[in-house]
Design a protein around this motif. Structure first.
Motif, PDB file in Angstrom:
ATOM      1  N   ALA A  16      10.824   8.277   0.221  1.00 21.22           N
ATOM      2  CA  ALA A  16      11.383   6.991   0.631  1.00 21.22           C
ATOM      3  C   ALA A  16      10.270   5.981   0.890  1.00 21.22           C
ATOM      4  N   ALA A  17       9.158   6.448   1.463  1.00 15.39           N
ATOM      5  CA  ALA A  17       8.021   5.553   1.701  1.00 15.39           C
ATOM      6  C   ALA A  17       7.406   5.097   0.382  1.00 15.39           C
ATOM      7  N   TYR A  18       7.360   5.995  -0.594  1.00 18.75           N
ATOM      8  CA  TYR A  18       6.860   5.619  -1.917  1.00 18.75           C
ATOM      9  C   TYR A  18       7.771   4.579  -2.557  1.00 18.75           C
ATOM     10  N   ARG A  19       9.075   4.786  -2.436  1.00 14.38           N
ATOM     11  CA  ARG A  19      10.007   3.814  -3.021  1.00 14.38           C
ATOM     12  C   ARG A  19       9.833   2.448  -2.375  1.00 14.38           C
ATOM     13  N   ALA A  20       9.646   2.427  -1.058  1.00 18.43           N
ATOM     14  CA  ALA A  20       9.443   1.152  -0.369  1.00 18.43           C
ATOM     15  C   ALA A  20       8.183   0.459  -0.887  1.00 18.43           C
ATOM     16  N   ALA A  21       7.119   1.228  -1.113  1.00 16.62           N
ATOM     17  CA  ALA A  21       5.877   0.655  -1.637  1.00 16.62           C
ATOM     18  C   ALA A  21       6.081   0.133  -3.057  1.00 16.62           C
ATOM     19  N   ILE A  22       6.842   0.874  -3.864  1.00 16.52           N
ATOM     20  CA  ILE A  22       7.126   0.434  -5.235  1.00 16.52           C
ATOM     21  C   ILE A  22       7.947  -0.848  -5.221  1.00 16.52           C
ATOM     22  N   ASP A  23       8.967  -0.909  -4.355  1.00 17.02           N
ATOM     23  CA  ASP A  23       9.794  -2.115  -4.271  1.00 17.02           C
ATOM     24  C   ASP A  23       8.957  -3.331  -3.876  1.00 17.02           C
ATOM     25  N   ALA A  24       8.073  -3.140  -2.899  1.00 16.98           N
ATOM     26  CA  ALA A  24       7.227  -4.251  -2.466  1.00 16.98           C
ATOM     27  C   ALA A  24       6.288  -4.696  -3.585  1.00 16.98           C
ATOM     28  N   MET A  55       0.838  -1.202   0.000  1.00 16.46           N
ATOM     29  CA  MET A  55       0.000   0.000   0.000  1.00 16.46           C
ATOM     30  C   MET A  55       0.873   1.252   0.000  1.00 16.46           C
ATOM     31  N   LEU A  56       0.391   2.279  -0.691  1.00 17.89           N
ATOM     32  CA  LEU A  56       1.104   3.550  -0.705  1.00 17.89           C
ATOM     33  C   LEU A  56       0.798   4.354   0.555  1.00 17.89           C
ATOM     34  N   PRO A  57       1.745   5.221   0.968  1.00 15.78           N
ATOM     35  CA  PRO A  57       1.455   6.127   2.081  1.00 15.78           C
ATOM     36  C   PRO A  57       0.447   7.178   1.651  1.00 15.78           C
ATOM     37  N   GLU A  58      -0.071   7.896   2.623  1.00 13.13           N
ATOM     38  CA  GLU A  58      -0.891   9.055   2.283  1.00 13.13           C
ATOM     39  C   GLU A  58      -0.034  10.020   1.466  1.00 13.13           C
ATOM     40  N   PRO A  59      -0.639  10.737   0.494  1.00 15.64           N
ATOM     41  CA  PRO A  59       0.152  11.665  -0.320  1.00 15.64           C
ATOM     42  C   PRO A  59       1.028  12.581   0.540  1.00 15.64           C
ATOM     43  N   SER A  60       2.315  12.563   0.271  1.00 17.10           N
ATOM     44  CA  SER A  60       3.266  13.344   1.073  1.00 17.10           C
ATOM     45  C   SER A  60       4.539  13.538   0.263  1.00 17.10           C
ATOM     46  N   LEU A  61       5.510  14.183   0.902  1.00 18.08           N
ATOM     47  CA  LEU A  61       6.831  14.347   0.289  1.00 18.08           C
ATOM     48  C   LEU A  61       7.807  13.285   0.785  1.00 18.08           C
ATOM     49  N   ASP A  62       7.287  12.254   1.434  1.00 16.88           N
ATOM     50  CA  ASP A  62       8.127  11.165   1.929  1.00 16.88           C
ATOM     51  C   ASP A  62       8.363  10.177   0.785  1.00 16.88           C
TER      52      ASP A  62
END
Length: 315
Positions: A10-18, A1-8
């Protein structure tokens, strides 16, 4: 799952990797060599800039996150396949990629080619079955990514680079090749985000223009990095452009850096037209290219230190 829309990011990259792990093509039971080659090529560490662009563009245009995440992974699979093919002995003959042995070195040329085809097929299957998306948008997504891969995209750019790169070329010719080879997937990433958000043609044009500018800037940075001759820092073979007709070879590093600035300024202008003066895509690009600046600087410092050390050792 993606994080809530933010400037984080790194969290988006983690979601993409998963998601890449979950969605990567699964070979038949017993075909371990092919499974390992796909894993090493598709899931190898990377910046994930293309899927990030796709997801953030879709979200910021009011579109759904999950289909954009899957579409971004499809683009990343295509990118991974292109790197596998690019490294083959019949093309660039590179031994290292992303800090690891190139796929054909680690797994053999035959398995590398099959892994690349498997990743490409998996990407299009993924787009054709996107969740929570209309059939019309799925079809548009397939058409956009197909065009980015084909003879007026990656294939055409790679051919121009292989057959014309060693000849003297005008800057305009090199720009066209760069726009196909490097810019095509950036354009596709941005436009896919627009498609999945239901953006109108004007908005999609803005996203495509943004992607084109980022592609040109990215290729110029790649040329600068190649010239630093630091494979450990860069994680891939360097010196690949030696004797090759590139924009860097025509204008020099100072002018190439100014060209990068202009491309980034134009990319920001396209984003401002669509999202206003401050957007998450703009912040993402600033972050990525600031890191690229640091990498170029570190590589140059290491190069100078190495040359100084060699000079000090001479009688």
């Amino acid at each position: 799952m993606l994080p809530e829309p933010s400037l984080d990011f790194a969290a988006y990259r983690a979601a993409i990797d998963a998601k890449l792990v979950a969605l990567s093509p699964a070979p038949l039971p017993g075909q371990t060599a092919l499974r390992l080659a796909l894993r090493d090529s598709v899931i190898a560490p990377g910046k994930r800039l293309r899927p990030l662009i796709c997801v953030i563009a879709a979200e910021d245009l009011g579109g759904p996150s999950e289909p954009a995440l899957a579409a971004g992974c499809a683009v990343e699979m295509v990118h991974a396949a292109s790197l596998v093919l690019d490294d083959l002995p019949c093309m660039d003959d590179a031994a290292m990629r992303r800090g690891r042995p190139a796929t054909h070195v680690a797994h053999g040329e035959d398995v590398a080619v099959l892994a690349a085809i498997g990743a490409l097929a998996g990407a299009f299957q993924l787009l054709a079955t996107l969740p929570d998306t209309t059939g019309e948008r799925r079809a548009e997504a397939v058409a956009v990514l197909s065009a980015a891969v084909g003879v007026k995209g990656l294939v055409g750019g790679q051919f121009a680079d292989l057959r014309g790169g060693r000849e003297r070329r005008q800057m305009s010719e090199i720009r066209v090749a760069n726009g196909l080879k490097t810019g095509a997937l950036f354009r596709a990433s941005a436009e896919l985000g627009g498609i999945l958000a239901g953006a109108d043609p004007a908005a999609r044009d803005c996203l495509c223009s943004f992607g084109s500018e980022i592609g040109h800037a990215f290729q110029l940075y790649d040329d600068l990095l190649d010239a630093t001759q630091n494979p450990v820092l860069l994680g891939k073979d360097v010196g690949q452009d030696a004797g090759k007709s590139t924009i860097l070879s025509l204008v020099g590093s100072g002018s190439a850096e100014r060209l990068i600035e202009r491309h980034l300024e134009r990319a920001d202008a396209h984003l401002a037209e669509l999202f206003g003066s401050a957007s998450r895509l703009s912040a993402l690009v600033a972050q990525i290219f600031a890191q690229a600046d640091r990498t170029v600087r570190q590589a140059r410092e290491a190069q100078v230190a190495g040359e100084t050390g060699r000079g000090a050792g001479r009688p």
